[in-house]
Design a protein around this motif. Sequence first.
Motif, short mmCIF file in Angstrom:
data_model
loop_
_atom_site.label_atom_id
_atom_site.label_comp_id
_atom_site.label_asym_id
_atom_site.label_seq_id
_atom_site.Cartn_x
_atom_site.Cartn_y
_atom_site.Cartn_z
N THR A 116 -14.53 -6.16 -7.23
CA THR A 116 -15.16 -4.77 -6.62
C THR A 116 -15.19 -5.14 -4.78
O THR A 116 -15.80 -5.88 -4.53
CB THR A 116 -16.55 -4.03 -7.23
OG1 THR A 116 -16.76 -5.18 -6.74
CG2 THR A 116 -16.12 -3.81 -8.19
N PRO A 117 -14.14 -4.06 -3.94
CA PRO A 117 -13.11 -3.33 -4.19
C PRO A 117 -11.59 -3.51 -4.71
O PRO A 117 -11.68 -4.45 -4.09
CB PRO A 117 -13.13 -2.14 -3.40
CG PRO A 117 -13.64 -3.23 -2.33
CD PRO A 117 -13.99 -4.35 -2.97
N HIS A 118 -11.12 -2.72 -5.75
CA HIS A 118 -9.65 -2.85 -5.95
C HIS A 118 -9.58 -1.67 -6.16
O HIS A 118 -9.50 -0.22 -6.70
CB HIS A 118 -9.87 -4.24 -7.55
CG HIS A 118 -8.33 -3.85 -8.68
ND1 HIS A 118 -8.45 -4.81 -9.20
CD2 HIS A 118 -7.21 -3.95 -7.67
CE1 HIS A 118 -6.77 -4.87 -9.43
NE2 HIS A 118 -6.39 -4.67 -8.47
N PHE A 119 -8.16 -1.56 -5.47
CA PHE A 119 -7.59 0.42 -5.06
C PHE A 119 -6.03 0.10 -5.52
O PHE A 119 -5.55 -0.47 -5.96
CB PHE A 119 -7.31 0.05 -3.97
CG PHE A 119 -8.55 0.38 -2.83
CD1 PHE A 119 -8.85 1.21 -2.85
CD2 PHE A 119 -8.68 -1.42 -2.75
CE1 PHE A 119 -9.87 1.10 -1.68
CE2 PHE A 119 -9.94 -0.61 -2.10
CZ PHE A 119 -10.64 0.29 -1.45
N PHE A 120 -6.16 1.10 -6.42
CA PHE A 120 -5.22 1.48 -7.27
C PHE A 120 -4.87 2.45 -6.36
O PHE A 120 -4.94 4.18 -6.49
CB PHE A 120 -5.10 1.92 -8.80
CG PHE A 120 -5.39 0.26 -9.83
CD1 PHE A 120 -4.75 -0.68 -10.17
CD2 PHE A 120 -6.78 0.07 -9.29
CE1 PHE A 120 -4.42 -1.85 -10.90
CE2 PHE A 120 -7.11 -1.01 -10.26
CZ PHE A 120 -6.71 -1.53 -10.74
N SER A 163 6.49 -1.73 1.57
CA SER A 163 7.00 -3.33 1.26
C SER A 163 5.97 -4.10 0.09
O SER A 163 6.57 -5.13 0.93
CB SER A 163 6.71 -3.73 3.10
OG SER A 163 5.32 -3.08 3.81
N VAL A 164 4.92 -4.09 0.85
CA VAL A 164 3.87 -4.93 -0.37
C VAL A 164 2.67 -4.35 -1.06
O VAL A 164 1.94 -3.71 -0.95
CB VAL A 164 2.84 -5.67 0.79
CG1 VAL A 164 1.94 -7.02 0.42
CG2 VAL A 164 3.77 -6.22 2.40
N PRO A 165 3.41 -4.22 -2.33
CA PRO A 165 3.04 -3.25 -3.40
C PRO A 165 2.30 -4.20 -4.03
O PRO A 165 1.16 -2.89 -4.64
CB PRO A 165 4.71 -3.13 -4.16
CG PRO A 165 5.04 -4.08 -4.16
CD PRO A 165 5.12 -4.68 -3.02
N VAL A 166 1.84 -5.45 -4.02
CA VAL A 166 0.94 -6.30 -4.90
C VAL A 166 0.48 -7.00 -3.35
O VAL A 166 0.79 -7.59 -3.41
CB VAL A 166 1.58 -6.58 -5.62
CG1 VAL A 166 0.33 -7.66 -6.28
CG2 VAL A 166 2.03 -5.66 -7.08
N THR A 167 -1.13 -6.92 -3.58
CA THR A 167 -1.82 -8.08 -3.06
C THR A 167 -3.45 -8.35 -3.82
O THR A 167 -3.21 -7.22 -4.92
CB THR A 167 -3.02 -7.22 -1.53
OG1 THR A 167 -3.53 -6.12 -1.98
CG2 THR A 167 -1.79 -6.60 -0.94
N ASN A 168 -3.45 -9.27 -3.50
CA ASN A 168 -4.90 -9.47 -4.80
C ASN A 168 -6.13 -9.19 -3.86
O ASN A 168 -6.57 -8.52 -2.80
CB ASN A 168 -5.35 -11.24 -4.45
CG ASN A 168 -4.65 -11.88 -5.13
OD1 ASN A 168 -4.00 -11.66 -6.30
ND2 ASN A 168 -4.09 -13.11 -4.62
N PRO A 169 -7.28 -8.00 -4.68
CA PRO A 169 -8.59 -7.22 -4.23
C PRO A 169 -9.13 -8.22 -3.89
O PRO A 169 -8.66 -9.70 -4.58
CB PRO A 169 -8.55 -6.89 -5.50
CG PRO A 169 -7.63 -7.37 -6.57
CD PRO A 169 -6.65 -8.43 -6.13
N ILE A 170 -9.55 -8.10 -2.88
CA ILE A 170 -11.04 -9.86 -2.57
C ILE A 170 -12.73 -8.83 -2.50
O ILE A 170 -12.62 -7.78 -1.95
CB ILE A 170 -10.62 -9.60 -0.34
CG1 ILE A 170 -9.24 -10.29 -0.74
CG2 ILE A 170 -12.36 -10.27 -0.60
CD1 ILE A 170 -9.59 -10.21 0.56
#
Length: 192
Positions: A116-120, A163-170
């Motif tokens: 939390t938070p994690h965005f989709f 350009s950056v479709p995936v990042t690690n949620p923090i």
Amino acid sequence: MAFTLQIGETAPDFNLPATDGKNYKLSDFTEDTLVIFFTCNHCPYVLGSDDITRKTAVKYKSQGVQFVGINSNSENTYPEDSFPNMVKRMEQYKFPWIYLYDKSQEIAQAYGALRTPHFFVFDKYRKLVYTGRAIDNPKDPSKMTVNDLERALDEHLAGKEISVPVTNPIGCNVKWEGKDAHWMPADACDLV
């Protein structure tokens, strides 16, 4: 199979109660772009970045982007995350999104929410186009150097490939029912 939804996969359906007294299904959200994010009431990363998330939701609303927050945290692990406290929080802060409660945690599992938070971010066909963090320092946005969510939304709305479709949620991990506050499912892992 990966724990977290992969780019191009379809948003899992849901039917969850909201702080406004209604229940919502995925099909109730008809905007071309849907941002579903897993959040809660107590996490310092959520509290630190709520104003940034608010600004982003307001900024993109006129461009057909709807934000939906889902709290999947166990109220037995963190009583602050109970549904009555969600209602109080929305009354106090009047956030510009629908705030849903996933008491069973089935939706968090279906999406593969890690933190939390994690965005989709989903397109009009409800295919995943971005997942991960909004900003790179949600606990202290004054130290933020990038807003990955806004970059993804800008590129998506312009019809470009993200350009950056995936990042690690923090953030804090989802608080799973009956588990230690820091427990993560065995198949949950960093996205990149």
